[in-house]
Design a protein around this motif. Sequence first.
Motif, PDB file in Angstrom:
ATOM      1  N   HIS A  55       0.839  -1.206   0.000  1.00  0.00           N
ATOM      2  CA  HIS A  55       0.000   0.000   0.000  1.00  0.00           C
ATOM      3  C   HIS A  55       0.875   1.258   0.000  1.00  0.00           C
ATOM      4  N   GLU A  79      -6.460   8.086   2.618  1.00  0.00           N
ATOM      5  CA  GLU A  79      -6.198   6.642   2.614  1.00  0.00           C
ATOM      6  C   GLU A  79      -6.994   5.918   3.693  1.00  0.00           C
ATOM      7  N   LYS A  93     -15.748   0.281  -0.455  1.00  0.00           N
ATOM      8  CA  LYS A  93     -14.748   0.156  -1.521  1.00  0.00           C
ATOM      9  C   LYS A  93     -14.897  -1.175  -2.255  1.00  0.00           C
ATOM     10  N   MET A 146     -10.005  -4.876  -2.945  1.00  0.00           N
ATOM     11  CA  MET A 146      -9.053  -4.147  -2.096  1.00  0.00           C
ATOM     12  C   MET A 146      -8.678  -4.962  -0.864  1.00  0.00           C
ATOM     13  N   CYS A 162      -6.147   1.176   0.953  1.00  0.00           N
ATOM     14  CA  CYS A 162      -6.419   1.851  -0.321  1.00  0.00           C
ATOM     15  C   CYS A 162      -6.217   3.350  -0.170  1.00  0.00           C
ATOM     16  N   SER A 164      -5.137   0.717  -4.622  1.00  0.00           N
ATOM     17  CA  SER A 164      -5.095  -0.102  -3.400  1.00  0.00           C
ATOM     18  C   SER A 164      -4.075  -1.219  -3.526  1.00  0.00           C
ATOM     19  N   SER A 194      -0.093  -4.424  -5.820  1.00  0.00           N
ATOM     20  CA  SER A 194      -0.895  -3.201  -5.687  1.00  0.00           C
ATOM     21  C   SER A 194      -1.006  -2.536  -7.048  1.00  0.00           C
TER      22      SER A 194
END
Length: 424
Positions: free
Chosen positions: A228, A313, A320, A324, A336, A352, A390
Motif C-alpha cells: 500500500h 487513505e 470500496k 481491495m 487503499c 489499493s 498493488s
Amino acid sequence: MSYQIEDISPGQQVRLRGWVYRQRASKDVAFVVLRDASDRLQCVFKKDSVSEDVFEKAASLPIESAVIIEGNVREDERAPTGLELDASSLEIIHEAERFPITRDKSEDFLLDVRHLWLRSQKLTSMMKIKHTFFRAAREFLMNQHFYEVQPPLITASACEGGSTLFSLDYFGDEAYLSQSGQLYAEALIYALERVFCFAPSFRAEKSRTKRHLMEYWHLEPEMTWYSHEDNIQLQIALLQYVCNQIATYNQKELKFFGRDPHTLYNVQFDRMTYDDAVKQLQEQGFNVSSGVDFGSNEEYSLTAESPRFLIVERYPLEIKAFYMKTDPQYPHIALCNDVLAPEGYGEIIGGSERETDNRLLIQRLQEEGQDLDDYEWYLDLRKYGSVPHSGFGMGVERVIRWICDLDHIRDATPFPRTLTRYYP
Ligand code: 4AD
Ligand code: MG
C-alpha cells in the motif's frame, strides 16, 4: 522550404501553410492571421507591394480557408509572438464556405460542431498538454521498468460494480464495455511483474456532473511486491514527473489557461486518513458519518482552499471495491487511497493493495451480488503463485481538467461522450 510558424525568425524569407484564423482589410492593406499546428502569425499584404490579384484575394479571404503564404519575417513588438510577415504571395488551396462558428455561439452549438471547434485555441492548447501527459506518463513508467500491456475492452464482468456498466449484445450474450483494465493487469503481472494499461474506460454514469465522462482515458499501473505504501509513493512520483514535464514543454499552453508553470514544477502532497477527512468535514459543517463515501461536495471541500494534492487513505472496506486488501490489523479498513487534485477538483486517482485471500474475495463478491462464475479466472490468480501486489487507476481527463483549470471535463477530450451526447 515550408516552415512551421513557431520555427521562423526575423529576416527569413519563408513559405507558410495553414488556415485563415482571422482576416480584415482596408483600402491599402489586408491582414490575414494564419494558423498552423504550432502557432498563429499576422501576415500583412500591402496593396503597393503585391500584385493586384494577390491583394484582392487576401482582402476577401473567408476564415478557415487553407492557404500557402510566402513573405519576409519581421519583428513587431505589438504581435503576440513578436513577429509579423510581410507577405509577397498567396495561394488559396481551398476557399472555405462561411464558417459556422462566430463569436457569440452557445456551448450547446459549439458541442454540435465540435469537429470544427477543435481548431480553437482552447482545445488545441488542451490537446497539446494532453499529448505531453501521455508521453511523460509512458516515459516515467518505462524508466521504472514497467511494460505497457493491452487489456480487452469487451468484458464479461464488472470491476467497479454493476451500476455503471454499459452492456452490449455479444452475439446473443450480454457483455460489457470495460470499466477498468485492472483485473486483466492483475493477470499480466504474473508474467511481467510491473505493467500498465493505457486504455479507454467506460462508465454509464447516470448523473450530469462536470467531472464524469462516459468514456475516458484510464492509466492503470499494477505491480508485484508493491505494498500500500509503495503504491502511494509511485503515485506521487508519477504525478510529479508528469506535471514537471508539462511545466517544461507546455509553457505557452499553460499561459493560455492562466496556469503558472511554477505551480506544476514542484507539486506538493498532503495526506490524511479517511477518518480524519470525516472529522475535518464534520468541522466544516458537513453531515457525514463514518462508513459513507464522499460525494463531489465533500471532495470539493477537502481541497478547495489548497494548492496541494490530498491523499486520502484507509477507507472503510464496505464502501470500496471487492478486490481491495483488508488491513490485517483492522479488518474493517481497506489498504487503499484516493488522490484528490488541488483547488477542489476532486478525485483523480483510486488505488489499493489487492486482496490475495480467495475466501475474502469470494465473500465480498457475494456481498456485491456478483456471479462467481464470471470471476473464476480472477480467483485462479490466487491459486497459482499468488504474490502481494498493488495498483491504481488515474483518470487522464480529470488530471487535465485540473491542469488546464477547465470548468467542465468535456473540454479535456476532443470528442466528449456525456450523458446527453455521443455525436459528433
Ligand atoms: O476509482 P476508480 O473507479 O478505480 C478503478 O477503476 C480501479 N479499478 C483502478 C485501479 O486500481 N486500477 O477509477 C479510477 C479513476 C478515478 O480516480 C477517476 O480519476 C477516473 O478513474 N474516473 C473517471 N474519469 C472520468 N469520468 C468518469 N466517469 C470516471 N470514473 C472514474
Ligand atoms: Mg474511485
